[in-house]
Scaffold this active site. Sequence first.
Site, PDB file in Angstrom:
ATOM      1  N   GLY A  10       0.835  -1.207   0.000  1.00 41.39           N
ATOM      2  CA  GLY A  10       0.000   0.000   0.000  1.00 41.39           C
ATOM      3  C   GLY A  10       0.866   1.252   0.000  1.00 41.39           C
ATOM      4  O   GLY A  10       2.025   1.222  -0.438  1.00 41.39           O
ATOM      5  N   SER A  11       0.292   2.322   0.525  1.00 41.14           N
ATOM      6  CA  SER A  11       0.976   3.622   0.448  1.00 41.14           C
ATOM      7  C   SER A  11       2.051   3.752   1.536  1.00 41.14           C
ATOM      8  O   SER A  11       1.942   3.130   2.598  1.00 41.14           O
ATOM      9  CB  SER A  11      -0.056   4.734   0.632  1.00 41.14           C
ATOM     10  OG  SER A  11      -0.691   4.578   1.888  1.00 41.14           O
ATOM     11  N   PRO A  12       3.064   4.597   1.284  1.00 42.47           N
ATOM     12  CA  PRO A  12       4.083   4.824   2.321  1.00 42.47           C
ATOM     13  C   PRO A  12       3.462   5.367   3.609  1.00 42.47           C
ATOM     14  O   PRO A  12       3.904   5.006   4.702  1.00 42.47           O
ATOM     15  CB  PRO A  12       5.019   5.854   1.672  1.00 42.47           C
ATOM     16  CG  PRO A  12       4.854   5.640   0.197  1.00 42.47           C
ATOM     17  CD  PRO A  12       3.426   5.233  -0.003  1.00 42.47           C
ATOM     18  N   VAL A  37       0.481   4.745   5.018  1.00 40.31           N
ATOM     19  CA  VAL A  37      -0.085   3.654   5.830  1.00 40.31           C
ATOM     20  C   VAL A  37       1.024   2.662   6.208  1.00 40.31           C
ATOM     21  O   VAL A  37       0.981   2.056   7.283  1.00 40.31           O
ATOM     22  CB  VAL A  37      -1.275   2.973   5.102  1.00 40.31           C
ATOM     23  CG1 VAL A  37      -1.831   1.828   5.930  1.00 40.31           C
ATOM     24  CG2 VAL A  37      -2.385   3.988   4.825  1.00 40.31           C
ATOM     25  N   GLY A  38       2.025   2.529   5.354  1.00 37.23           N
ATOM     26  CA  GLY A  38       3.175   1.664   5.671  1.00 37.23           C
ATOM     27  C   GLY A  38       3.800   2.045   7.010  1.00 37.23           C
ATOM     28  O   GLY A  38       4.176   1.180   7.811  1.00 37.23           O
ATOM     29  N   GLU A  65       5.580  -3.356   0.958  1.00 32.89           N
ATOM     30  CA  GLU A  65       5.637  -3.096  -0.489  1.00 32.89           C
ATOM     31  C   GLU A  65       4.911  -1.783  -0.702  1.00 32.89           C
ATOM     32  O   GLU A  65       3.680  -1.745  -0.702  1.00 32.89           O
ATOM     33  CB  GLU A  65       4.958  -4.247  -1.266  1.00 32.89           C
ATOM     34  CG  GLU A  65       5.650  -5.602  -1.142  1.00 32.89           C
ATOM     35  CD  GLU A  65       6.922  -5.710  -1.979  1.00 32.89           C
ATOM     36  OE1 GLU A  65       7.286  -4.739  -2.663  1.00 32.89           O
ATOM     37  OE2 GLU A  65       7.557  -6.776  -1.931  1.00 32.89           O
ATOM     38  N   CYS A  90       1.699   0.628  -9.102  1.00 34.26           N
ATOM     39  CA  CYS A  90       2.761   1.139  -8.221  1.00 34.26           C
ATOM     40  C   CYS A  90       4.075   1.355  -8.953  1.00 34.26           C
ATOM     41  O   CYS A  90       4.842   2.238  -8.602  1.00 34.26           O
ATOM     42  CB  CYS A  90       2.960   0.179  -7.055  1.00 34.26           C
ATOM     43  SG  CYS A  90       3.324  -1.497  -7.583  1.00 34.26           S
TER      44      CYS A  90
HETATM   45  P1  NAD Z   1      -3.428   2.310   1.185  1.00 31.94           P
HETATM   46  O1  NAD Z   1      -2.154   2.391   1.934  1.00 31.94           O
HETATM   47  O2  NAD Z   1      -4.401   3.433   1.321  1.00 31.94           O
HETATM   48  O3  NAD Z   1      -4.247   0.988   1.593  1.00 31.94           O
HETATM   49  C1  NAD Z   1      -3.662  -0.291   1.558  1.00 31.94           C
HETATM   50  C2  NAD Z   1      -4.352  -1.200   2.572  1.00 31.94           C
HETATM   51  O4  NAD Z   1      -4.172  -0.651   3.875  1.00 31.94           O
HETATM   52  C3  NAD Z   1      -5.863  -1.344   2.378  1.00 31.94           C
HETATM   53  O5  NAD Z   1      -6.219  -2.687   2.586  1.00 31.94           O
HETATM   54  C4  NAD Z   1      -6.452  -0.438   3.444  1.00 31.94           C
HETATM   55  O6  NAD Z   1      -7.700  -0.884   3.919  1.00 31.94           O
HETATM   56  C5  NAD Z   1      -5.414  -0.540   4.537  1.00 31.94           C
HETATM   57  N1  NAD Z   1      -5.382   0.667   5.378  1.00 31.94           N
HETATM   58  C6  NAD Z   1      -5.769   1.920   5.054  1.00 31.94           C
HETATM   59  N2  NAD Z   1      -5.594   2.747   6.099  1.00 31.94           N
HETATM   60  C7  NAD Z   1      -5.087   2.005   7.113  1.00 31.94           C
HETATM   61  C8  NAD Z   1      -4.697   2.289   8.448  1.00 31.94           C
HETATM   62  N3  NAD Z   1      -4.785   3.500   8.962  1.00 31.94           N
HETATM   63  N4  NAD Z   1      -4.200   1.269   9.183  1.00 31.94           N
HETATM   64  C9  NAD Z   1      -4.081   0.038   8.676  1.00 31.94           C
HETATM   65  N5  NAD Z   1      -4.438  -0.294   7.410  1.00 31.94           N
HETATM   66  C10 NAD Z   1      -4.938   0.668   6.637  1.00 31.94           C
HETATM   67  O7  NAD Z   1      -3.018   2.072  -0.334  1.00 31.94           O
HETATM   68  P2  NAD Z   1      -3.951   1.942  -1.599  1.00 31.94           P
HETATM   69  O8  NAD Z   1      -4.572   3.281  -1.894  1.00 31.94           O
HETATM   70  O9  NAD Z   1      -4.848   0.771  -1.452  1.00 31.94           O
HETATM   71  O10 NAD Z   1      -2.894   1.574  -2.735  1.00 31.94           O
HETATM   72  C11 NAD Z   1      -2.141   2.552  -3.390  1.00 31.94           C
HETATM   73  C12 NAD Z   1      -0.737   2.641  -2.857  1.00 31.94           C
HETATM   74  O11 NAD Z   1      -0.164   1.352  -2.793  1.00 31.94           O
HETATM   75  C13 NAD Z   1       0.166   3.444  -3.766  1.00 31.94           C
HETATM   76  O12 NAD Z   1       1.047   4.211  -2.983  1.00 31.94           O
HETATM   77  C14 NAD Z   1       0.920   2.377  -4.540  1.00 31.94           C
HETATM   78  O13 NAD Z   1       2.143   2.809  -5.065  1.00 31.94           O
HETATM   79  C15 NAD Z   1       1.081   1.331  -3.485  1.00 31.94           C
HETATM   80  N6  NAD Z   1       1.282   0.005  -4.070  1.00 31.94           N
HETATM   81  C16 NAD Z   1       2.489  -0.612  -3.912  1.00 31.94           C
HETATM   82  C17 NAD Z   1       2.706  -1.840  -4.501  1.00 31.94           C
HETATM   83  C18 NAD Z   1       4.022  -2.581  -4.368  1.00 31.94           C
HETATM   84  O14 NAD Z   1       4.056  -3.750  -4.707  1.00 31.94           O
HETATM   85  N7  NAD Z   1       5.073  -1.961  -3.889  1.00 31.94           N
HETATM   86  C19 NAD Z   1       1.694  -2.440  -5.231  1.00 31.94           C
HETATM   87  C20 NAD Z   1       0.478  -1.773  -5.362  1.00 31.94           C
HETATM   88  C21 NAD Z   1       0.279  -0.558  -4.769  1.00 31.94           C
END
Ligand code: NAD
Length: 477
Positions: free
Chosen positions: A202-204, A206-207, A224, A258
Site C-alpha cells: 500500500g501507500s508509504p 499507511v506503511g 511493499e 505502483c
Molecule cells: P493504502 O495504503 O491506502 O491501503 C492499503 C491497505 O491498507 C488497504 O487494505 C487499506 O484498507 C489498509 N489501510 C488503510 N488505512 C489504514 C490504516 N490506517 N491502518 C491500517 N491499514 C490501513 O493504499 P492503496 O490506496 O490501497 O494503494 C495505493 C498505494 O499502494 C500506492 O502508494 C501504490 O504505489 C502502493 N502500491 C504498492 C505496490 C508494491 O508492490 N510496492 C503495489 C500496489 C500498490
Amino acid sequence: MNTLHAGGPSVLQEELSVEAVFAAQRATAIAQRVSSAKARAEKLQRLEEAVLAQRDPIRHALMEDLHRPVAETDLFELVPILSGLRHARRHLKAWMKPRYVPPTLAMFGTKARIRCEPKGVSLIIAPWNYPVSLLLGPLTSAIAAGCPAVLKPSEMTPATAEIMTRLIKATFDPREVAIFEGDAAVATKLLALPFDHIFFTGSPAVGKIVMQAAAQNLAAVTLELGGKSPVILDETADLRKAAQSICWGKFSNSGQTCIAPDYAYVHEKVLPAFLAAMKEVLARLYGEPAQTPDYCRIVNEKHFARITMLIDEAVKDGATIVVGGEREATQKFIAPTLLTGLTENMAILREEIFGPVLPVLPYRDLAEPIAAINARPKPLALYVYGKDQERIAKILRETSAGGSCINSCLLQFTHENLPFGGIGHSGLGHSHGIFGFHAFSHERAVLEDKFSLMPWLYPPYTPWVKRWIDWTLRYLA
Ligand code: NAD
C-alpha cells in the site's frame, strides 16, 4: 461460535472473531511448520484450481470496480498469480532443503546448515489497484513457506474483495487461511494482534502506521510501498519503441500501478520527437480513450478529484497539456495526459500521481536528472531508455531504486527469478518466487560439532591457549 471444525474448507469463518481465528491459526501453526513440500504444494494446487474456476467472476468484479478491460485483468492479475503458483509448486522442494555451508578456518570440525522455517501466523494487507494478484501473490509465498495467514483485502474494490472472500472461504479451513473484509478499522484491529509476520502492500503513509503497529509486537514486516518512479530517456533511445513501452506501462490500469512510470526526464534534443511519438502511439493504442473498451477508469471519486487537482494546479502554474486532459466525473474517466513546462515545486512532481498523467521534463546533462532523482525519496522503480551502455551504467551506479528496467518497464515485476521490492520510502523486503518464500521464512542457523577445536580453548587459559589466541589475532590483522 468459538471453535473450528477439523479438515476441509470451512464456511464457518463469518461467525468467528478476528481474535478467535488468530488463536486457532496460532494453535495449528506448529502442525503447519512441519508440513511437507507435498502438503504445501497440494494447498497451492487447491488455490490454483480455485482461481482458475473463478476466472470469470474475477474479470466481472474488476470490470465493476475499475472498468478494467478483461485482457488487462488476465495479463496483470491472472497471469502473475497462476505463474507464481506454478513456479512455487515446482521449486518448493528445493527451496525447503537445508543449505549446507562450508566451515571457516576457526570452525574446522563443525558442520553447518541453514534451515528455512516458517515465521508463523502471518497477516497480509492488500491494496485496491491489483486486488487479486497483490492479495494472492503474498499468500502463495506464505503457503509455500508453511505459514497460516489472515488476509485483509482493500475496501476500495468491493466487488473483487467479495469474490476473494468467497474463494478463500470455499478453499481453505480458516486455521490455514482466513480473510476479513473491511477498512482501516478492521486493519487496525488485526494489527493489534501479535502476528509473526506482516506483509503490507500500500501507500508509504499507511506503511508507517503498519510498521509502528508491528513494533508493538516486534513482528517482522515486509512493506511493499509506492512512490514516484522516474524514467530517464537518453538521446540514443529508439523513440518509437520507448514511446510504446512507456504508454503501455503508464496508461494500463489508467496509471494506477505502483511501478508505472510516474514522470519522465527526456533529453532536450529528442523531446519534440518523443512527444510526437507518444501522441502517435496513444492514438494507436486507445483511439478515442473515452469510447474504447481497452481503457480503465479511476477507482473512486476521491482519487478522481485528487488527480484532477494535480493536473489543474500544474496548468494554473504554467504547465502545458500536450495530449489529453479531458475528464468526465460521472465516469471517473481521465484521458491519457502528457504535461510539459513543469517546475520542480509543483505538487504533481512531489506526490505519487497514481493516475494517467505523465509529466515530461527536458534535461541537457545526465547529472541533472540523477541529482533530481537522488533529491527525492528512493523510488520503487527507475526506467532507462537508451543505447549508450556507459550512460546506462552511470545511471544505475549513481541512483538507487527498488528495481529497474532498461528499454522496458513493469516487466521486472513479472520475472519470477527477480526479487520485487522497494528501498527506503518505497518499501522494505522482497516478494516473488524464492524471495517471497524467504520473506515468510526464518533462516535458522544450525551448527553441529563433530570434532571442533573449541574445547581446547576453554578455561583455564593456559599459556598455550593465549599463544593460540595471539596467533589467531595476528592472522586476522
Ligand atoms: P493504502 O495504503 O491506502 O491501503 C492499503 C491497505 O491498507 C488497504 O487494505 C487499506 O484498507 C489498509 N489501510 C488503510 N488505512 C489504514 C490504516 N490506517 N491502518 C491500517 N491499514 C490501513 O493504499 P492503496 O490506496 O490501497 O494503494 C495505493 C498505494 O499502494 C500506492 O502508494 C501504490 O504505489 C502502493 N502500491 C504498492 C505496490 C508494491 O508492490 N510496492 C503495489 C500496489 C500498490
